[in-house]
Design an enzyme around this catalytic site. Structure first.
Site, mmCIF file in Angstrom:
data_model
loop_
_atom_site.group_PDB
_atom_site.id
_atom_site.type_symbol
_atom_site.label_atom_id
_atom_site.label_comp_id
_atom_site.label_asym_id
_atom_site.label_seq_id
_atom_site.Cartn_x
_atom_site.Cartn_y
_atom_site.Cartn_z
ATOM 1 N N LYS A 70 0.831 -1.217 0.000
ATOM 2 C CA LYS A 70 0.000 0.000 0.000
ATOM 3 C C LYS A 70 0.862 1.264 0.000
ATOM 4 C CE LYS A 70 -1.678 1.529 4.114
ATOM 5 N NZ LYS A 70 -1.355 2.930 4.407
ATOM 6 N N ASN A 71 1.868 1.298 0.889
ATOM 7 C CA ASN A 71 2.617 2.543 1.055
ATOM 8 C C ASN A 71 3.628 2.793 -0.062
ATOM 9 O OD1 ASN A 71 1.090 3.057 3.255
ATOM 10 N ND2 ASN A 71 2.688 2.613 4.779
ATOM 11 N N ARG A 96 -4.924 10.693 4.205
ATOM 12 C CA ARG A 96 -3.917 11.755 4.255
ATOM 13 C C ARG A 96 -2.900 11.655 3.117
ATOM 14 N NH1 ARG A 96 -0.594 12.691 7.236
ATOM 15 N NH2 ARG A 96 -0.957 14.752 8.041
ATOM 16 N N CYS A 132 -4.387 12.783 12.712
ATOM 17 C CA CYS A 132 -5.226 11.589 12.753
ATOM 18 C C CYS A 132 -4.999 10.902 14.085
ATOM 19 C CB CYS A 132 -4.951 10.676 11.569
ATOM 20 S SG CYS A 132 -3.399 9.835 11.650
ATOM 21 N N ARG A 152 0.820 14.899 12.747
ATOM 22 C CA ARG A 152 1.227 14.677 11.362
ATOM 23 C C ARG A 152 1.238 15.948 10.481
ATOM 24 N NH1 ARG A 152 -1.153 8.980 9.395
ATOM 25 N NH2 ARG A 152 0.773 9.002 8.227
ATOM 26 N N PRO A 153 2.126 16.900 10.809
ATOM 27 C CA PRO A 153 2.219 18.105 9.972
ATOM 28 C C PRO A 153 2.828 17.803 8.591
ATOM 29 C CG PRO A 153 3.961 18.077 11.619
ATOM 30 C CD PRO A 153 3.078 16.892 11.918
ATOM 31 N N VAL A 154 2.699 18.759 7.659
ATOM 32 C CA VAL A 154 3.316 18.585 6.327
ATOM 33 C C VAL A 154 4.231 19.768 6.013
ATOM 34 C CG1 VAL A 154 1.550 17.068 5.335
ATOM 35 C CG2 VAL A 154 1.236 19.551 5.200
ATOM 36 N N ASP A 155 4.726 20.425 7.078
ATOM 37 C CA ASP A 155 5.563 21.612 6.879
ATOM 38 C C ASP A 155 6.810 21.321 6.042
ATOM 39 O OD1 ASP A 155 6.128 19.991 9.209
ATOM 40 O OD2 ASP A 155 7.634 21.468 9.805
ATOM 41 N N ASP A 176 5.196 0.976 11.882
ATOM 42 C CA ASP A 176 4.019 0.241 11.395
ATOM 43 C C ASP A 176 3.977 -1.213 11.884
ATOM 44 O OD1 ASP A 176 3.140 2.482 10.117
ATOM 45 O OD2 ASP A 176 3.818 1.892 8.122
ATOM 46 N N VAL A 190 8.248 7.637 16.551
ATOM 47 C CA VAL A 190 7.907 8.296 15.275
ATOM 48 C C VAL A 190 6.610 9.099 15.376
ATOM 49 C CG1 VAL A 190 7.476 7.931 12.808
ATOM 50 C CG2 VAL A 190 9.171 6.522 13.991
ATOM 51 N N ARG A 195 -8.373 -0.641 5.013
ATOM 52 C CA ARG A 195 -7.542 0.338 4.297
ATOM 53 C C ARG A 195 -6.170 -0.247 3.979
ATOM 54 N NH1 ARG A 195 -7.064 5.813 7.320
ATOM 55 N NH2 ARG A 195 -5.781 6.044 5.487
HETATM 56 N N1 EPU Z 1 6.660 15.094 10.009
HETATM 57 C C1 EPU Z 1 6.844 16.425 10.252
HETATM 58 N N2 EPU Z 1 6.700 17.292 9.193
HETATM 59 C C2 EPU Z 1 6.390 16.876 7.930
HETATM 60 C C3 EPU Z 1 6.224 15.499 7.703
HETATM 61 C C4 EPU Z 1 6.362 14.618 8.765
HETATM 62 O O1 EPU Z 1 7.105 16.835 11.370
HETATM 63 O O2 EPU Z 1 6.281 17.723 7.039
HETATM 64 C C5 EPU Z 1 6.806 14.120 11.136
HETATM 65 C C6 EPU Z 1 5.512 13.342 11.427
HETATM 66 O O3 EPU Z 1 4.623 14.074 12.245
HETATM 67 C C7 EPU Z 1 6.038 12.095 12.096
HETATM 68 C C8 EPU Z 1 7.379 11.879 11.383
HETATM 69 O O4 EPU Z 1 7.707 13.110 10.757
HETATM 70 O O5 EPU Z 1 6.274 12.330 13.452
HETATM 71 C C9 EPU Z 1 7.353 10.781 10.323
HETATM 72 O O6 EPU Z 1 6.253 10.978 9.463
HETATM 73 P P1 EPU Z 1 6.305 10.571 7.925
HETATM 74 O O7 EPU Z 1 6.168 11.806 7.110
HETATM 75 O O8 EPU Z 1 7.504 9.716 7.679
HETATM 76 O O9 EPU Z 1 4.998 9.713 7.764
HETATM 77 P P2 EPU Z 1 4.002 9.663 6.531
HETATM 78 O O10 EPU Z 1 4.738 9.842 5.269
HETATM 79 O O11 EPU Z 1 2.841 10.540 6.812
HETATM 80 C C10 EPU Z 1 4.246 7.105 6.047
HETATM 81 C C11 EPU Z 1 3.328 5.921 5.994
HETATM 82 C C12 EPU Z 1 2.891 5.568 7.411
HETATM 83 C C13 EPU Z 1 4.132 5.245 8.228
HETATM 84 C C14 EPU Z 1 5.100 6.442 8.210
HETATM 85 C C15 EPU Z 1 6.409 6.174 8.923
HETATM 86 C C16 EPU Z 1 2.299 6.146 3.825
HETATM 87 C C17 EPU Z 1 1.091 6.419 3.027
HETATM 88 N N3 EPU Z 1 2.186 6.239 5.162
HETATM 89 O O12 EPU Z 1 3.488 8.178 6.618
HETATM 90 O O13 EPU Z 1 2.073 4.410 7.300
HETATM 91 O O14 EPU Z 1 3.768 4.969 9.562
HETATM 92 O O15 EPU Z 1 5.399 6.796 6.839
HETATM 93 O O16 EPU Z 1 7.041 5.060 8.391
HETATM 94 O O17 EPU Z 1 3.345 5.799 3.283
HETATM 95 C C18 EPU Z 1 0.380 2.913 7.928
HETATM 96 O O18 EPU Z 1 0.556 2.310 6.851
HETATM 97 O O19 EPU Z 1 -0.335 2.439 8.852
HETATM 98 C C19 EPU Z 1 1.005 4.224 8.133
HETATM 99 C C20 EPU Z 1 0.578 5.090 9.047
#
Ligand code: EPU
Length: 420
Positions: free
Chosen positions: A22-23, A93, A117, A122-125, A307, A329, A399
């Site tokens: 999925k990811n 997301r 969530c 989970r910010p996207v900054d 995960d 994480v 999902r």
């Molecule tokens: N973070 C920030 N700023 C950002 C982006 C992330 O502070 O702009 C922080 C997050 O808040 C978190 C950390 O960085 O504390 C890691 O987050 P990451 O961005 O790596 O997570 P993600 O891309 O949103 C993906 C997977 C998740 C998995 C994480 C970590 C997908 C679609 N989702 O999420 O999968 O847990 O990486 O490996 O690829 C799941 O499948 O159940 C799932 C949640």
């Protein structure tokens, strides 16, 4: 709302095929927006999140042709609408992953801001700062991210302050069509990021260093079509290995890559499992033994995957001894432990650490799933518990786990879906 009813106490035994990841599939589907020619993606899992991503592409006007085995030919040349609406982003997301490709290819994107969530804020900054460093203008208004660029994005050196999988993926995709070189530092090394890079390379992108913490992308003017097979799902594989181990059973997984699961397999051996691997298979055998407690701390790849944390918490709940599980994480990813305690587990939370004292057995109970991996851990707890466990809100599980009840039935579990 559907539920899963499980009668625990059966030792799992059998063979399973692992689905596509999925990811990896989600960013790869988003990456097809970069190509002016059709791209065919194969080995997609039948999952709700994949359908949501297809719906998102479809509502932008992207052409989708799906065959009966869920191979999809995607043609972004018919795109008409450059937006990802709130209605879809709030259900998934990962919709944010269309931002980088849309901006890089079409110069504009209007994407609903994803909120937090159950597992964290989970910010996207980091996604947004990186795109700005590449010359994008970003403005957040009315809950939407409005991004635009005059002409092409510009290559840049971007040091990401936190290791982020989605951030690395968004910037990697955007950089493929930027003018000049982009260097992504402190990049995520997850196998799913590598799989995305390999798909982009098959589309004509110039990328090196994927799988390390420094990815170098030399932008090209145009990408092209390709056919790409998504990698196997290492988390699905890991989940079935833990389920077998928790029940003292045996499982042989086909179509999977042991190399992506090194730390997980090491922990399973520490728990007392015999693990053997081949080029595309993994076999685990507990020979009826009760697992031993294993402590762990989550970290970005190649560390222990967040995960897989909930599933190991379930394993520890019935293991011999006491373990500590530390989640680094996401700030709120130990929530399932409260539901597990309702089944007789002994789990105490101290900050971001769960202290788990293994019990000889758990007792079946009605429990509620709060997120995808938490739901999987409750199913594992249900498989070892005495009596019946009914897991509610399993839309979370749908999902991320293809046909979970059928797959577990193949291994001999007594599990059935109750339509709600
Ligand atoms: N973070 C920030 N700023 C950002 C982006 C992330 O502070 O702009 C922080 C997050 O808040 C978190 C950390 O960085 O504390 C890691 O987050 P990451 O961005 O790596 O997570 P993600 O891309 O949103 C993906 C997977 C998740 C998995 C994480 C970590 C997908 C679609 N989702 O999420 O999968 O847990 O990486 O490996 O690829 C799941 O499948 O159940 C799932 C949640």
């Amino acid at each position: 709302m559907d539920k899963l009813a499980i009668r625990g106490g059966k030792r799992l035994d059998g063979e399973l095929w692992v689905s596509g990841a999925k990811n990896a599939a989600l960013p790869i589907l988003a990456a097809t927006l970069l190509s002016p020619e059709p791209v065919t993606i194969r080995n997609l899992p039948h999952l709700h999140d994949i359908t949501t991503m297809m719906e998102l592409l479809g509502c932008m006007g992207v052409g989708l042709v799906v065959d009966e085995r869920l191979s999809i030919e995607i043609d972004a040349s018919t795109i008409k609408d450059f937006s990802a609406p709130y209605e879809l982003v709030k259900t998934m997301r990962a919709s944010i992953l269309v931002l980088g490709p849309m901006l890089a290819h079409f110069g504009k994107a209007h994407v609903s801001f994803p909120g937090g969530c159950a597992i964290g804020s989970r910010p996207v900054d980091i996604h947004l700062k990186g795109l700005e460093a590449m010359g994008a203008t970003i403005d957040v208004d009315g809950g939407y991210i409005n991004a635009s660029v005059d002409g092409r994005l510009k290559g840049a050196r971007i040091l990401m302050e936190t290791v982020t999988v989605g951030g690395t993926e968004n910037l990697l995709m955007a950089a493929t069509l930027a003018e000049g070189q982009t260097v992504l530092e402190n990049a995520a090394r997850e196998p799913e990021v590598v799989d995305l890079a390999l798909c982009l390379i098959a589309m004509g992108a110039k990328i090196s260093g994927h799988g390390t913490d420094t990815i170098v992308i030399d932008g090209v003017e145009k990408l092209h079509g390709c056919t790409y097979d998504v990698m196997p799902d290492r988390i699905e594989a890991g989940t079935y290995l833990v389920a077998a181990a928790a029940t003292g059973g045996r499982v042989r997984l086909r179509d999977c890559d042991a190399g992506d699961l090194e730390v997980v397999l090491t922990k399973l051996e520490e728990a007392g499992a015999t693990v053997t691997t081949g080029p595309d298979w993994i076999e685990l055998d507990m020979e009826g033994r009760r697992p031993k407690a294993v402590s762990l701390k989550t970290a970005p790849y190649p560390g222990f995957p967040t995960d897989m944390q909930a599933q190991f918490t379930a394993l520890n709940a019935v293991a011999e001894g006491t373990a500590t599980v530390t989640e680094t994480v996401f700030e709120n990813r130990l929530i399932q432990t409260h539901e597990m305690n309702r089944m007789g587990a002994n789990i105490v939370i101290e900050g971001n650490t769960a202290i788990i004292t293994g019990q000889e057995t758990l007792r079946g109970a009605p429990v509620m799933a709060s997120d995808l991996r938490a739901s999987a851990s409750l199913v594992i707890a249900g498989l070892v518990a005495q009596g019946e466990t009914v897991v509610d809100r399993i839309y979370h599980i749908d999902r991320g786990y293809e046909c979970i009840e059928e797959k577990l039935q193949t291994l001999g579990a007594d599990i059935r879906r109750l339509a709600g």
